[in-house]
Scaffold this motif. Structure first.
Motif, PDB file in Angstrom:
ATOM      1  N   ALA A 192     -11.410  19.760  -0.450  1.00  0.00           N
ATOM      2  CA  ALA A 192     -12.320  19.659  -1.585  1.00  0.00           C
ATOM      3  C   ALA A 192     -12.200  20.856  -2.513  1.00  0.00           C
ATOM      4  N   SER A 193     -12.253  20.584  -3.835  1.00  0.00           N
ATOM      5  CA  SER A 193     -12.282  21.608  -4.889  1.00  0.00           C
ATOM      6  C   SER A 193     -11.101  22.556  -4.841  1.00  0.00           C
ATOM      7  N   LYS A 194     -10.019  22.138  -4.191  1.00  0.00           N
ATOM      8  CA  LYS A 194      -8.864  23.015  -4.077  1.00  0.00           C
ATOM      9  C   LYS A 194      -7.561  22.274  -4.306  1.00  0.00           C
ATOM     10  N   ASP A 195      -7.309  21.261  -3.500  1.00  0.00           N
ATOM     11  CA  ASP A 195      -6.015  20.581  -3.535  1.00  0.00           C
ATOM     12  C   ASP A 195      -5.939  19.563  -4.679  1.00  0.00           C
ATOM     13  N   ILE A 196      -4.810  19.549  -5.347  1.00  0.00           N
ATOM     14  CA  ILE A 196      -4.473  18.493  -6.302  1.00  0.00           C
ATOM     15  C   ILE A 196      -3.201  17.845  -5.795  1.00  0.00           C
ATOM     16  N   VAL A 197      -3.294  16.581  -5.402  1.00  0.00           N
ATOM     17  CA  VAL A 197      -2.197  15.917  -4.710  1.00  0.00           C
ATOM     18  C   VAL A 197      -1.488  14.968  -5.656  1.00  0.00           C
ATOM     19  N   ASN A 198      -0.165  15.008  -5.642  1.00  0.00           N
ATOM     20  CA  ASN A 198       0.636  14.117  -6.479  1.00  0.00           C
ATOM     21  C   ASN A 198       0.976  12.851  -5.709  1.00  0.00           C
ATOM     22  N   PHE A 199       0.738  11.715  -6.358  1.00  0.00           N
ATOM     23  CA  PHE A 199       1.100  10.419  -5.797  1.00  0.00           C
ATOM     24  C   PHE A 199       2.253   9.866  -6.636  1.00  0.00           C
ATOM     25  N   VAL A 200       3.305   9.409  -5.951  1.00  0.00           N
ATOM     26  CA  VAL A 200       4.507   8.959  -6.637  1.00  0.00           C
ATOM     27  C   VAL A 200       4.639   7.435  -6.527  1.00  0.00           C
ATOM     28  N   ALA A 201       5.360   6.862  -7.482  1.00  0.00           N
ATOM     29  CA  ALA A 201       5.506   5.423  -7.519  1.00  0.00           C
ATOM     30  C   ALA A 201       6.205   4.897  -6.274  1.00  0.00           C
ATOM     31  N   GLY A 202       5.715   3.777  -5.774  1.00  0.00           N
ATOM     32  CA  GLY A 202       6.291   3.151  -4.590  1.00  0.00           C
ATOM     33  C   GLY A 202       5.924   1.693  -4.543  1.00  0.00           C
ATOM     34  N   THR A 203       6.528   0.973  -3.640  1.00  0.00           N
ATOM     35  CA  THR A 203       6.217  -0.461  -3.507  1.00  0.00           C
ATOM     36  C   THR A 203       5.182  -0.694  -2.423  1.00  0.00           C
ATOM     37  N   SER A 204       5.189   0.155  -1.399  1.00  0.00           N
ATOM     38  CA  SER A 204       4.176   0.096  -0.331  1.00  0.00           C
ATOM     39  C   SER A 204       4.079   1.479   0.305  1.00  0.00           C
ATOM     40  N   CYS A 205       2.934   1.743   0.887  1.00  0.00           N
ATOM     41  CA  CYS A 205       2.704   3.074   1.452  1.00  0.00           C
ATOM     42  C   CYS A 205       2.437   2.995   2.940  1.00  0.00           C
TER      43      CYS A 205
END
Length: 485
Positions: free
Chosen positions: A472-485
């Motif tokens: 919380a209030s710290k991490d900024i997470v990158n999500f990348v394009a995909g077809t399924s996770c």
């Protein structure tokens, strides 16, 4: 206004039905249904035509600055004016305590003329609008009759139909449009901008704006609270299409302090007034911006309420069309009326923007726990990057192994999406001191985010490539394009 209505209700006064009659526009009674306690505890007779003082101000692209004064009593004021019968005509009407020269009417007129070669007629009934509120509601009947007389005179002289006329009314002006529509047999369209609620809510259709008043009646609701909570707008559906802006009660751009309003409205008095009734007044800002600002202003049909819409359950791009000036795209099939739509807007100017459905999938590793807080996403596209968008209106609890859906709004269109950033802020209960972030370091796990574009319905899936916890209030997470996770 509210105090006055409460006093009148407490008096419980009754009236005997009376009637006043005026040449050309007919008779007006204060009996039922205009006397309808407790909705209308006192029924006033309207003032005379002279006392109400209705005026018509015509602007076109040939006279954008100095209006022509049109008179129902003198057809030559119309025939010698800049009125062009080959163009559509937009009639704009103000509400309580205002006049035809107020800034918003000037701004709307300018926007309409910049948009197209229209005849724009502003209705000015300032003397009648300055009366005590109950009397002003009665005066709207006179104004509506005057508008109908003017439109019918123009129709007859130029042999044109009422389908070329569009009346836009704010507050009491919405009901003026309704009264006019009763007398114009083929009126094309009425747009009600937060129609006034007090003295109209729950009344018979003949008393207020309703779908029979024009071929198409569309309504923007912005302050649809009950009067005891200071709502100035009407709650009930009164059109073929009723659009509840941001749920219809509280507008994001009205959540500013009084100091901010004073600064934006360029004056102590104007800013203070706007602060008090901002949710009601902003309806005309929405319409004016929808004329020329270039945003889509997409509204989504939804019969399940604002909460259902916010949760993404009505995000069906087959039931979407533009609201505001281009609201005729929302016109339903014949026989349908009171169709409810919702739309999100911005919290500052420009008010228009772009909407997305965002589905956030919380994963369930062994360490995951339920936490309460706020989620934020940033959408990354091939053209640009959006601001950080808060997904939830109020802090909510998130449980592992669950999906949560939201409608996100951005004033920036990023184009085709290539990535998403996610962060969150912890919001512990104030009375649980042991859960304060001074003592704990909460984490959540999210493995997938789906984003659906509100314009074309295209859905994109984005995956967390790290599978790490999000602090919380710290991490900024990158999500990348995909077809399924």
């Amino acid at each position: 206004m509210i105090r006055l209505l409460v006093i009148f209700c407490s008096l419980g006064l009754l009236v005997h039905a009376n009637e006043v009659c005026y040449e050309e526009i007919g008779c007006f009674s204060n009996g039922s249904p205009f006397y309808d306690p407790p909705l209308r505890p006192i029924s006033w007779l309207p003032e005379s035509r002279e006392e109400v003082g209705t005026k018509f101000l015509l602007n076109t692209r040939r006279n954008p600055s100095v209006p022509d004064m049109l008179l129902t009593s003198d057809i030559t004021t119309i025939t010698s004016s800049h009125f062009d019968p080959t163009r559509d005509t937009i009639v704009v009407c103000h509400g309580y305590t205002e006049s035809g020269d107020v800034a918003w009417m000037q701004d709307m007129m300018t926007a309409l003329l910049n948009n197209g070669d229209h005849n724009v007629i502003r209705i000015d009934w300032h003397p009648g609008a300055m009366a005590i509120y109950g009397k002003a509601t009665a005066n709207t009947r006179i104004v509506g009759a005057e508008v109908a007389l003017m439109v019918n005179n123009i129709k007859t002289y130029y042999s044109i139909t009422g389908a070329t006329f569009h009346i836009v009314g704010h507050s009491l002006g919405s009901h003026v449009a309704g009264y006019a529509g009763e007398r114009i047999t083929d009126l094309g369209r009425i747009t009600g901008l937060d129609p006034a609620g007090p003295y109209f809510e729950g009344t018979e259709p003949i008393v207020r704006l309703d779908p029979t008043d024009a071929s198409f009646v569309d309504v923007l609701h912005t302050d649809a609270n009950i009067i005891l909570t200071s709502g100035a707008g009407i709650m009930q559906t009164v059109g073929h299409v009723d659009i509840y802006m941001n749920g219809g009660k509280q507008q994001p751009a009205c959540d500013q302090s009084i100091i901010e309003h004073i600064g934006e409205e360029d004056g102590l008095v104007t800013g203070s007034v706007y602060y008090v009734v901002c949710n009601h007044l902003i309806a005309y800002d929405y319409f004016t911006e929808s004329v020329t600002d270039g945003f889509p202003w997409l509204a989504y049909e939804c019969d399940g309420g604002w909460d259902k819409f916010k949760n993404g359950e009505c995000f069906d791009t087959t039931k979407v069309a533009r609201a505001g000036f281009y609201g005729d795209e929302l016109k339903p099939d014949e026989g349908r009326e009171n169709v409810v739509y919702y739309i999100r807007t911005n919290d500052e100017t420009p008010l228009g923007g772009y909407q997305y459905k965002v589905d956030v999938y919380f994963s369930d590793p062994r360490k995951a726990q339920k936490h309460k807080g706020d989620l934020y996403v940033t959408l990354i596209g091939i053209n640009s990057i959006t601001e950080s968008i808060k997904l939830n209106d109020e802090a909510m609890e998130y449980e592992p192994d669950n999906k949560y859906s939201f409608i996100a709004f951005s004033s920036v269109y990023p184009g085709s999406l290539v990535g998403v950033q996610l962060r969150w802020e912890y919001d512990p209960d104030w009375y649980k001191w042991w859960d304060w972030d001074l003592f704990v370091n909460p984490e959540i796990y999210v493995n997938q985010i789906d984003v659906t574009d509100g314009q074309d319905g295209r859905m994109s899936t984005f995956c967390d490539s790290t599978s790490d916890a999000i602090e919380a209030s710290k991490d900024i997470v990158n999500f990348v394009a995909g077809t399924s996770c």
